[in-house]
Write a protein that holds these residues in place. Structure first.
Motif, PDB file in Angstrom:
ATOM      1  N   PHE A 103       0.817  -1.129  -0.048  1.00  0.00           N
ATOM      2  CA  PHE A 103      -0.148  -0.131   0.071  1.00  0.00           C
ATOM      3  C   PHE A 103       0.874   1.152  -0.236  1.00  0.00           C
ATOM      4  O   PHE A 103       0.614   2.112  -0.751  1.00  0.00           O
ATOM      5  CB  PHE A 103      -0.805   0.054   1.521  1.00  0.00           C
ATOM      6  N   LYS A 104       1.802   1.430   0.744  1.00  0.00           N
ATOM      7  CA  LYS A 104       2.700   2.539   0.959  1.00  0.00           C
ATOM      8  C   LYS A 104       3.614   2.613  -0.304  1.00  0.00           C
ATOM      9  O   LYS A 104       3.668   3.788  -0.925  1.00  0.00           O
ATOM     10  CB  LYS A 104       3.663   2.312   2.208  1.00  0.00           C
ATOM     11  N   LYS A 105       3.937   1.489  -0.853  1.00  0.00           N
ATOM     12  CA  LYS A 105       4.544   1.625  -2.318  1.00  0.00           C
ATOM     13  C   LYS A 105       3.768   2.257  -3.523  1.00  0.00           C
ATOM     14  O   LYS A 105       4.261   2.957  -4.213  1.00  0.00           O
ATOM     15  CB  LYS A 105       5.227   0.143  -2.624  1.00  0.00           C
ATOM     16  N   LYS A 106       2.529   1.766  -3.377  1.00  0.00           N
ATOM     17  CA  LYS A 106       1.537   2.095  -4.221  1.00  0.00           C
ATOM     18  C   LYS A 106       1.109   3.745  -4.213  1.00  0.00           C
ATOM     19  O   LYS A 106       1.011   4.319  -5.165  1.00  0.00           O
ATOM     20  CB  LYS A 106       0.295   1.406  -4.220  1.00  0.00           C
ATOM     21  N   CYS A 107       0.981   3.948  -2.912  1.00  0.00           N
ATOM     22  CA  CYS A 107       0.682   5.566  -2.587  1.00  0.00           C
ATOM     23  C   CYS A 107       2.016   6.387  -3.162  1.00  0.00           C
ATOM     24  O   CYS A 107       1.822   7.361  -3.749  1.00  0.00           O
ATOM     25  CB  CYS A 107       0.677   5.897  -1.023  1.00  0.00           C
ATOM     26  N   LYS A 108       3.368   5.891  -2.856  1.00  0.00           N
ATOM     27  CA  LYS A 108       4.297   6.618  -3.256  1.00  0.00           C
ATOM     28  C   LYS A 108       4.417   6.590  -4.820  1.00  0.00           C
ATOM     29  O   LYS A 108       4.895   7.800  -5.486  1.00  0.00           O
ATOM     30  CB  LYS A 108       5.670   6.076  -2.836  1.00  0.00           C
ATOM     31  N   GLU A 109       3.924   5.676  -5.689  1.00  0.00           N
ATOM     32  CA  GLU A 109       3.988   5.584  -7.191  1.00  0.00           C
ATOM     33  C   GLU A 109       3.160   6.728  -7.486  1.00  0.00           C
ATOM     34  O   GLU A 109       3.393   7.147  -8.776  1.00  0.00           O
ATOM     35  CB  GLU A 109       3.675   4.081  -7.440  1.00  0.00           C
ATOM     36  N   ASN A 110       2.006   6.980  -6.801  1.00  0.00           N
ATOM     37  CA  ASN A 110       1.053   8.082  -7.164  1.00  0.00           C
ATOM     38  C   ASN A 110       1.233   9.236  -6.479  1.00  0.00           C
ATOM     39  O   ASN A 110       0.367   9.998  -6.618  1.00  0.00           O
ATOM     40  CB  ASN A 110      -0.522   7.441  -6.823  1.00  0.00           C
TER      41      ASN A 110
END
Length: 49
Positions: A24-31
């Motif tokens: 989830f944190k990785k996906k947030c950062k990607e966005n």
């Protein structure tokens, strides 16, 4: 730096599997966002329903 808790804000704790949280944190950062921001957005949307 410690964030000061105010009457308008509160700190919360949730339990979630580490693997899911990291994804989830990785996906947030990607966005170009962060986990806290996305959770706040989710809560606001949920309350509008």
């Amino acid at each position: 730096m410690k964030t000061k808790q105010t009457e308008e804000q509160t700190k919360v704790t949730i339990m979630v599997k580490k693997e899911i949280w990291e994804s989830f944190k990785k996906k947030c950062k990607e966005n170009e966002s962060d986990a806290s921001k996305e959770i706040r957005k989710f809560i606001k949307q949920y309350l509008k329903q």
